[in-house]
Design an enzyme around this catalytic site. Structure first.
Site, PDB file in Angstrom:
ATOM      1  N   SER A   1       0.762  -1.209  -0.055  1.00 42.37           N
ATOM      2  CA  SER A   1      -0.214  -0.316  -0.373  1.00 42.37           C
ATOM      3  C   SER A   1       0.854   1.538   0.280  1.00 42.37           C
ATOM      4  O   SER A   1       1.739   0.992   1.431  1.00 42.37           O
ATOM      5  CB  SER A   1      -1.029   0.107   1.200  1.00 42.37           C
ATOM      6  OG  SER A   1      -1.014   1.010   1.843  1.00 42.37           O
TER       7      SER A   1
HETATM    8  N1  LIG Z   1      -6.148   8.721   2.155  1.00 39.31           N
HETATM    9  C1  LIG Z   1      -5.848   7.420   2.971  1.00 39.31           C
HETATM   10  C2  LIG Z   1      -6.309   6.223   1.817  1.00 39.31           C
HETATM   11  C3  LIG Z   1      -5.951   4.567   2.421  1.00 39.31           C
HETATM   12  C4  LIG Z   1      -6.238   3.662   1.924  1.00 39.31           C
HETATM   13  O1  LIG Z   1      -7.525   4.122   1.154  1.00 39.31           O
HETATM   14  N2  LIG Z   1      -5.859   2.653   1.705  1.00 39.31           N
HETATM   15  C5  LIG Z   1      -6.143   1.197   1.381  1.00 39.31           C
HETATM   16  C6  LIG Z   1      -4.444   0.711   0.836  1.00 39.31           C
HETATM   17  S1  LIG Z   1      -4.196   1.784   0.295  1.00 39.31           S
HETATM   18  C7  LIG Z   1      -7.049   0.435   1.954  1.00 39.31           C
HETATM   19  O2  LIG Z   1      -7.128   0.592   3.105  1.00 39.31           O
HETATM   20  N3  LIG Z   1      -8.035   0.084   1.751  1.00 39.31           N
HETATM   21  C8  LIG Z   1      -9.061  -0.758   1.835  1.00 39.31           C
HETATM   22  C9  LIG Z   1     -10.060  -0.512   2.422  1.00 39.31           C
HETATM   23  O3  LIG Z   1     -10.496   0.265   2.401  1.00 39.31           O
HETATM   24  O4  LIG Z   1     -11.315  -1.646   2.884  1.00 39.31           O
HETATM   25  C10 LIG Z   1      -4.441   7.981   3.275  1.00 39.31           C
HETATM   26  O5  LIG Z   1      -3.457   7.902   2.613  1.00 39.31           O
HETATM   27  O6  LIG Z   1      -4.461   6.612   4.674  1.00 39.31           O
END
Ligand SMILES: N[C@@H](CCC(=O)N[C@@H](CS)C(=O)NCC(=O)O)C(=O)O
Length: 221
Positions: A12
């Site tokens: 990520s």
């Molecule tokens: N704006 C957030 C984005 C976080 C994000 O979208 N993370 C993704 C992985 S890259 C995630 O956790 N996805 C799983 C979900 O949304 O359930 C940050 O900068 O932390």
């Protein structure tokens, strides 16, 4: 629980931004792997602390925080010996915030829109218009870096650490051509020279690019 725990998975980009910041500050932390590809972030244990169920998530002695930009800013404000990574000067901090919000809202979003159908619904074909956002991100980064080696002037800040984690991952969708984006390319090379770059971003980014290479079979008009 005592101490600092970062929940994440190193493919990520936002998790890697936090790893870079933790390493830049030389902080001790525990790392807990959350396999978002199998939906571990949706477990009640996790969502009771982060209802948005995203990684990275930080637990610093009971202070729960998520969003990589908020985490990186908090870490520097709380633990850094000086403010160089997150300047207190209002004008510099305002410019830095612009870059962080740019990362969150412009640079990273096309990647999210492309990878969610891939990871959640096994889509392997990407409509070309979805890659336009990646190109727009590259073009803007090239402009931000026109007159300075880093995103906020002459010194490395968390804006660079956040944006490099995203920008290095975009190559999985649109190749970063050195001739088209010389300033962006040079900035990326500059960041790669940080002693903690490989551990904080390089390793996870390679894994991420490998996954995208396997999953993305075509970009179609
Ligand atoms: N704006 C957030 C984005 C976080 C994000 O979208 N993370 C993704 C992985 S890259 C995630 O956790 N996805 C799983 C979900 O949304 O359930 C940050 O900068 O932390």
């Amino acid at each position: 629980m005592s101490g600092m725990v970062l929940y994440g998975i190193d493919i990520s980009p936002p998790v890697r931004a936090c790893l870079l910041t933790l390493k830049a500050l030389g902080l001790q932390y525990e790392y807990k792997h959350v396999d978002i590809l199998s939906g571990e972030q949706l477990a009640e244990d996790f969502t009771k602390n982060n209802p948005q169920h995203t990684v990275p998530t930080l637990n610093d002695n009971g202070t729960w925080l998520w969003d990589s930009h908020a985490i990186c800013a908090y870490l520097v404000d709380k633990y850094a010996k000086d403010d160089s990574l997150y300047p207190r000067d209002l004008a510099l901090r305002a410019r830095l915030h612009q870059r962080l919000f740019f990362d969150a809202s412009i640079l990273y979003m096309p990647l999210r829109f492309i990878t969610i159908p891939m990871f959640r619904f096994n889509r392997s074909i990407v409509p070309r218009e979805k890659t336009q956002g990646v190109i727009e991100g590259y073009v803007l980064m090239e402009k931000f870096l026109a007159n300075s080696p880093y995103l906020v002037g002459d010194r490395l800040t968390i804006a660079d650490l956040c944006c490099v984690a995203t920008a290095s991952s975009l190559a999985g969708v649109v190749e970063l051509e050195q001739e088209k984006y010389p300033k962006l390319h040079a900035w990326m090379e500059r960041l790669k020279k940080l002693p903690y770059y490989e551990e904080g971003n390089g390793v996870g980014c390679k894994k991420y690019l490998e996954i995208l290479k396997k999953r993305l079979t075509a970009i179609v008009s």
